[in-house]
Scaffold this motif. Structure first.
Motif, PDB file in Angstrom:
ATOM      1  N   UNK A 212      -1.771  40.141 -31.142  1.00 42.18           N
ATOM      2  CA  UNK A 212      -0.865  41.064 -31.824  1.00 42.18           C
ATOM      3  C   UNK A 212       0.610  40.716 -31.629  1.00 42.18           C
ATOM      4  N   UNK A 213       0.922  39.630 -30.959  1.00 42.22           N
ATOM      5  CA  UNK A 213       2.316  39.316 -30.649  1.00 42.22           C
ATOM      6  C   UNK A 213       3.227  39.267 -31.883  1.00 42.22           C
ATOM      7  N   UNK A 214       2.788  38.683 -33.013  1.00 38.67           N
ATOM      8  CA  UNK A 214       3.673  38.640 -34.176  1.00 38.67           C
ATOM      9  C   UNK A 214       3.982  39.997 -34.788  1.00 38.67           C
ATOM     10  N   UNK A 215       3.250  41.036 -34.418  1.00 41.03           N
ATOM     11  CA  UNK A 215       3.455  42.359 -35.000  1.00 41.03           C
ATOM     12  C   UNK A 215       4.724  43.041 -34.485  1.00 41.03           C
ATOM     13  N   UNK A 216       5.297  42.516 -33.406  1.00 42.90           N
ATOM     14  CA  UNK A 216       6.527  43.082 -32.848  1.00 42.90           C
ATOM     15  C   UNK A 216       7.539  41.955 -32.692  1.00 42.90           C
ATOM     16  N   UNK A 217       8.149  41.511 -33.812  1.00 42.99           N
ATOM     17  CA  UNK A 217       8.995  40.317 -33.764  1.00 42.99           C
ATOM     18  C   UNK A 217      10.213  40.450 -32.860  1.00 42.99           C
ATOM     19  N   UNK A 218      10.816  41.641 -32.780  1.00 43.54           N
ATOM     20  CA  UNK A 218      12.000  41.778 -31.932  1.00 43.54           C
ATOM     21  C   UNK A 218      11.626  41.691 -30.457  1.00 43.54           C
ATOM     22  N   UNK A 219      10.533  42.326 -30.091  1.00 44.92           N
ATOM     23  CA  UNK A 219      10.081  42.244 -28.706  1.00 44.92           C
ATOM     24  C   UNK A 219       9.646  40.820 -28.358  1.00 44.92           C
ATOM     25  N   UNK A 224      10.360  35.548 -25.719  1.00 45.77           N
ATOM     26  CA  UNK A 224      10.527  34.110 -25.934  1.00 45.77           C
ATOM     27  C   UNK A 224      11.728  33.561 -25.175  1.00 45.77           C
ATOM     28  N   UNK A 225      12.753  34.386 -25.031  1.00 49.10           N
ATOM     29  CA  UNK A 225      13.988  33.945 -24.375  1.00 49.10           C
ATOM     30  C   UNK A 225      13.939  34.050 -22.865  1.00 49.10           C
ATOM     31  N   UNK A 226      12.975  34.814 -22.341  1.00 49.98           N
ATOM     32  CA  UNK A 226      12.985  35.112 -20.913  1.00 49.98           C
ATOM     33  C   UNK A 226      12.762  33.885 -20.049  1.00 49.98           C
ATOM     34  N   UNK A 227      11.694  33.142 -20.308  1.00 55.47           N
ATOM     35  CA  UNK A 227      11.387  32.006 -19.440  1.00 55.47           C
ATOM     36  C   UNK A 227      12.508  30.959 -19.434  1.00 55.47           C
ATOM     37  N   UNK A 228      13.055  30.556 -20.581  1.00 52.49           N
ATOM     38  CA  UNK A 228      14.190  29.624 -20.535  1.00 52.49           C
ATOM     39  C   UNK A 228      15.391  30.178 -19.779  1.00 52.49           C
ATOM     40  N   UNK A 229      15.557  31.499 -19.780  1.00 50.69           N
ATOM     41  CA  UNK A 229      16.670  32.127 -19.063  1.00 50.69           C
ATOM     42  C   UNK A 229      16.479  32.029 -17.558  1.00 50.69           C
ATOM     43  N   UNK A 230      15.255  32.268 -17.082  1.00 53.52           N
ATOM     44  CA  UNK A 230      15.027  32.294 -15.631  1.00 53.52           C
ATOM     45  C   UNK A 230      14.619  30.938 -15.076  1.00 53.52           C
ATOM     46  N   UNK A 231      14.213  30.017 -15.955  1.00 54.07           N
ATOM     47  CA  UNK A 231      13.776  28.690 -15.507  1.00 54.07           C
ATOM     48  C   UNK A 231      14.385  27.613 -16.407  1.00 54.07           C
ATOM     49  N   UNK A 232      15.703  27.462 -16.388  1.00 53.05           N
ATOM     50  CA  UNK A 232      16.345  26.505 -17.302  1.00 53.05           C
ATOM     51  C   UNK A 232      15.949  25.049 -17.055  1.00 53.05           C
ATOM     52  N   UNK A 233      15.479  24.730 -15.860  1.00 54.08           N
ATOM     53  CA  UNK A 233      15.081  23.349 -15.577  1.00 54.08           C
ATOM     54  C   UNK A 233      13.772  22.985 -16.263  1.00 54.08           C
ATOM     55  N   UNK A 267      -0.118  48.950 -25.067  1.00 56.23           N
ATOM     56  CA  UNK A 267       1.126  48.820 -25.819  1.00 56.23           C
ATOM     57  C   UNK A 267       2.069  47.755 -25.243  1.00 56.23           C
ATOM     58  N   UNK A 268       1.546  46.939 -24.356  1.00 59.71           N
ATOM     59  CA  UNK A 268       2.330  45.865 -23.745  1.00 59.71           C
ATOM     60  C   UNK A 268       2.174  44.597 -24.571  1.00 59.71           C
ATOM     61  N   UNK A 269       3.273  43.958 -24.950  1.00 58.77           N
ATOM     62  CA  UNK A 269       3.189  42.743 -25.747  1.00 58.77           C
ATOM     63  C   UNK A 269       2.525  41.608 -24.980  1.00 58.77           C
ATOM     64  N   UNK A 270       2.445  41.712 -23.655  1.00 59.58           N
ATOM     65  CA  UNK A 270       1.816  40.672 -22.846  1.00 59.58           C
ATOM     66  C   UNK A 270       0.300  40.822 -22.748  1.00 59.58           C
ATOM     67  N   UNK A 271      -0.256  41.876 -23.335  1.00 61.16           N
ATOM     68  CA  UNK A 271      -1.653  42.191 -23.075  1.00 61.16           C
ATOM     69  C   UNK A 271      -2.610  41.094 -23.528  1.00 61.16           C
ATOM     70  N   UNK A 272      -2.333  40.451 -24.670  1.00 66.24           N
ATOM     71  CA  UNK A 272      -3.254  39.427 -25.169  1.00 66.24           C
ATOM     72  C   UNK A 272      -3.281  38.212 -24.249  1.00 66.24           C
ATOM     73  N   UNK A 273      -2.168  37.962 -23.549  1.00 68.97           N
ATOM     74  CA  UNK A 273      -2.143  36.860 -22.582  1.00 68.97           C
ATOM     75  C   UNK A 273      -3.031  37.190 -21.385  1.00 68.97           C
ATOM     76  N   UNK A 274      -3.043  38.459 -20.976  1.00 67.04           N
ATOM     77  CA  UNK A 274      -3.931  38.860 -19.891  1.00 67.04           C
ATOM     78  C   UNK A 274      -5.391  38.704 -20.265  1.00 67.04           C
ATOM     79  N   UNK A 275      -5.727  39.107 -21.498  1.00 66.91           N
ATOM     80  CA  UNK A 275      -7.094  38.938 -21.991  1.00 66.91           C
ATOM     81  C   UNK A 275      -7.469  37.460 -22.029  1.00 66.91           C
ATOM     82  N   UNK A 276      -6.574  36.617 -22.538  1.00 66.63           N
ATOM     83  CA  UNK A 276      -6.856  35.188 -22.640  1.00 66.63           C
ATOM     84  C   UNK A 276      -7.072  34.580 -21.254  1.00 66.63           C
ATOM     85  N   UNK A 277      -6.232  34.971 -20.311  1.00 68.94           N
ATOM     86  CA  UNK A 277      -6.374  34.475 -18.942  1.00 68.94           C
ATOM     87  C   UNK A 277      -7.758  34.832 -18.395  1.00 68.94           C
TER      88      UNK A 277
END
Length: 306
Positions: A212-219, A224-233, A267-277
């Motif tokens: 369902x990730x594409x259903x909430x494009x702003x979220x 999408x920006x978080x990981x590059x922000x906290x792990x620029x290397x 209602x968490x946008x990360x939920x499908x990643x938890x299921x996949x894991x």
């Protein structure tokens, strides 16, 4: 400094701002609740310093249940890692103090909540390095010879679990992977028994959208920006630290425990990643127990809002 007149270099809206002059403004989860002797839950807590040298300082909050039937009984140990997108919060906020305090009371465990360094001042892998150092510090108490009396006197080191929420769950997962890696090298393996890992609304992500990730494009754009922000290397969202099921990521069979609990929120946008894991966990040989819990109608982090 008047931040209203400073120029913003980077921002995660509603969370954190980084200004061009170098200073960082955190917009949420900056409160501090002191450790205490909670007479309602019967839990005593105190703050400790695990490591302090040069520019590295690792602290933690310890929790000890006092309403136990047998005061000489050794208790399981929970090593907990708070959430906050790797850049916010601490074990000392009301959110995480209240949660861990209640958890210790209800589960009858000793807990240590680790205050790892935060991005962007200390980008990933600083959080992993600090958390690993904290786990090694805990291990130093296995033979009752460590510097902290509560651990020496009250912990059963054959019953240790890792847990975390959101980014803290990511930390717990990556630590469990490192435990497995060191166990493969006998001379470096942990001397305590890691029973399992509990991942509550874990931060896992990836470059290609799923579910369902594409259903909430702003979220999705924010995440999408978080990981590059906290792990620029290593800014790729398919970096194995961020995406444990990415192509080329280490096998989940390397996890240094045989029990995994994953909680996902509807209602968490990360939920499908938890299921996949968890789908990838199912086929791992040698595991005796795994479980996924779906929390209907909930948003990420609701467990800590008690």
């Amino acid at each position: 400094m008047d931040s209203s007149k400073a120029e913003i270099a980077q921002e995660l809206p509603g969370m954190i701002r980084v200004y061009k002059d170098g200073h960082v403004e955190r917009l949420v989860e900056t409160d501090f609740v002191p450790a205490s002797n909670d007479t309602i839950t019967g839990v005593t807590s105190k703050d400790i310093t695990i490591l302090s040298k040069s520019n590295i300082s690792i602290s933690a909050r310890l929790y000890l249940p006092t309403k136990v039937a047998n005061p000489n009984q050794k208790l399981p140990l929970l090593v907990y890692f708070h959430g906050g997108a790797f850049c916010l919060s601490s074990p000392f906020t009301s959110k995480y103090y209240n949660y861990v305090n209640t958890l210790v009371s209800e589960a009858n465990v000793v807990a240590i909540s680790v205050n790892y360094r935060k991005a962007p001042e200390h980008p990933i892998p600083a959080a992993y390095e600090d958390s690993w150092a904290a786990l090694q510090w805990v291990e130093s108490h296995c033979n009752n010879g460590g510097p902290e009396a509560w651990l020496n006197e009250h912990v059963d080191f054959e019953r240790v679990c890792l847990a975390g929420e959101s980014s803290g769950a990511n930390v717990a997962y990556n630590l469990a992977m490192k435990v497995g890696e060191t166990q493969a090298q006998a001379q470096f393996g942990l001397k305590m028994g890691l029973l399992g890992v509990a991942l509550v609304h874990p931060f896992f992500w990836g470059s290609n959208p799923i579910g369902s990730e594409p259903q909430n494009p702003s979220r999705k754009a924010l995440v999408d920006r978080l990981w590059p922000f906290v792990c620029p290397a290593q800014p790729d969202n398919d970096d194995p630290w961020a995406n444990p099921v990415a192509e080329g990521a280490p096998s989940l069979a390397q996890l240094g425990c045989r029990r995994v609990l994953v909680c996902v929120a509807e209602k968490d946008i990360l939920r499908d990643r938890g299921w996949l894991f968890m789908r990838h966990c199912v086929g791992v040989d040698g595991w005796v127990w795994w479980k996924l819990r779906k929390q209907k109608g909930r948003i990420m982090g609701f467990i800590c809002m008690i």
